[in-house]
Design an enzyme around this catalytic site. Sequence first.
Site, short mmCIF file in Angstrom:
data_model
loop_
_atom_site.label_atom_id
_atom_site.label_comp_id
_atom_site.label_asym_id
_atom_site.label_seq_id
_atom_site.Cartn_x
_atom_site.Cartn_y
_atom_site.Cartn_z
N ARG A 8 4.21 -16.29 -32.09
CA ARG A 8 4.88 -17.58 -32.32
C ARG A 8 4.24 -18.72 -31.54
O ARG A 8 4.04 -18.63 -30.33
CB ARG A 8 6.35 -17.45 -31.89
CG ARG A 8 7.18 -18.68 -32.24
CD ARG A 8 8.63 -18.46 -31.91
NE ARG A 8 9.01 -19.24 -30.76
CZ ARG A 8 10.21 -19.20 -30.19
NH1 ARG A 8 11.14 -18.39 -30.67
NH2 ARG A 8 10.49 -19.95 -29.16
N HIS A 52 18.38 -19.10 -37.05
CA HIS A 52 17.64 -17.96 -37.59
C HIS A 52 17.93 -16.72 -36.77
O HIS A 52 18.51 -16.79 -35.67
CB HIS A 52 16.14 -18.24 -37.66
CG HIS A 52 15.49 -18.50 -36.34
ND1 HIS A 52 15.56 -19.72 -35.71
CD2 HIS A 52 14.78 -17.70 -35.51
CE1 HIS A 52 14.90 -19.67 -34.57
NE2 HIS A 52 14.43 -18.44 -34.41
N ASP A 84 16.29 -22.31 -31.62
CA ASP A 84 15.42 -22.10 -30.46
C ASP A 84 15.60 -23.16 -29.38
O ASP A 84 15.68 -24.36 -29.67
CB ASP A 84 13.94 -22.13 -30.90
CG ASP A 84 13.56 -20.89 -31.70
OD1 ASP A 84 14.16 -19.82 -31.50
OD2 ASP A 84 12.65 -21.01 -32.56
N HIS A 133 20.57 -17.96 -33.75
CA HIS A 133 20.30 -18.97 -32.72
C HIS A 133 19.44 -20.10 -33.28
O HIS A 133 18.83 -19.97 -34.34
CB HIS A 133 19.59 -18.34 -31.51
CG HIS A 133 18.21 -17.84 -31.82
ND1 HIS A 133 17.97 -16.70 -32.54
CD2 HIS A 133 16.98 -18.33 -31.50
CE1 HIS A 133 16.67 -16.50 -32.66
NE2 HIS A 133 16.04 -17.49 -32.04
C1 SIN Z 1 12.35 -15.81 -33.06
O1 SIN Z 1 13.54 -16.01 -33.00
O2 SIN Z 1 11.53 -16.63 -32.67
C2 SIN Z 1 11.83 -14.50 -33.62
C3 SIN Z 1 12.05 -14.37 -35.08
C4 SIN Z 1 11.47 -13.09 -35.61
O3 SIN Z 1 10.88 -12.32 -34.86
O4 SIN Z 1 11.61 -12.85 -36.81
#
Ligand code: SIN
Length: 291
Positions: free
Chosen positions: A282, A267, A110, A108
């Site tokens: 995050r 990612h 974000d 995805h």
């Molecule tokens: C995310 O997509 O923000 C999470 C990525 C992760 O936990 O490695």
Amino acid sequence: MAATTHYDTIEIEPVGGSIGAVIHGVDLGAPLSNRQAEEVHAAFLSNSVVFFRDQDLVDPERQKRAARLFGEPVAIPFVKSLDGHPEIIDIVKEPEDIGKYNFGGNWHTDTTFLETPALGSLLYALEVPPRGGDTLFADQYAAYETLSDGMKRMLDGMTALHTGARSYGSQSKFQGGKNQSVSMTIDANEDGDKLVEHPVVRTHPETGRKGLFVNPNYTLRFADMTEAESKPILDFLYTHAIRDEFICRFRWQKGSVAVWDNRCLMHRAVNDYEGHRRHVRRVTLQGDRPH
Ligand code: SIN
């Protein structure tokens, strides 16, 4: 391909063939000189995702200060934030979360369900499993650049509709508080059903490079096609977009930091550590309207 640039105040250790670099010689918890901040930012733009080891950003204010080297922290909808810090979410998978939803586990980009999707995020590892739990990043500049001229011509100028419905909408599996993991709360509701329109090929506002800007989590269909018509083309693009040579894989350690540029990457968090705890934190960064 990541540019090789000379830096005076930092050292760069490339990770993937196309994107990703570990930056050495920086303490993100301390104020950086102007020169060092400029070099970190330049390395971020030319590598698309940068990593730091052995950082102390346990204090949420320090993590937000570090994130401001790259952009302005912003609250995101649907995911419960850290108390007193709307711009921070704790991404936690507990040992008991066996068979449960793995946050960020599908490829995805974000928040493309928003008019102004995130610029990027700074993720900090507080606790990591003994093995597994890596994050994969896929270079969407390379994905676009390696398409045929015919496919590029078709996609340039097209737009696609994006929605949070599958993850956060009124029909999602989290609706009504169902299917929550032990330590994360997803508030799925009708706001998640909204549609927004973005270009299929995005021009990065800082580098000027073009990248593919569709993703399997949030892209619903091309704006002027049905879902059935869009699906085969989107499926091709999703398969193409994650070719091995476009990918960089990051192995986390406690105290590691990743900062990714959401304007040119997809990612995915790998879910291969059942029975162990992983806790990353995050800070999401305010983005602009894609063009
Ligand atoms: C995310 O997509 O923000 C999470 C990525 C992760 O936990 O490695």
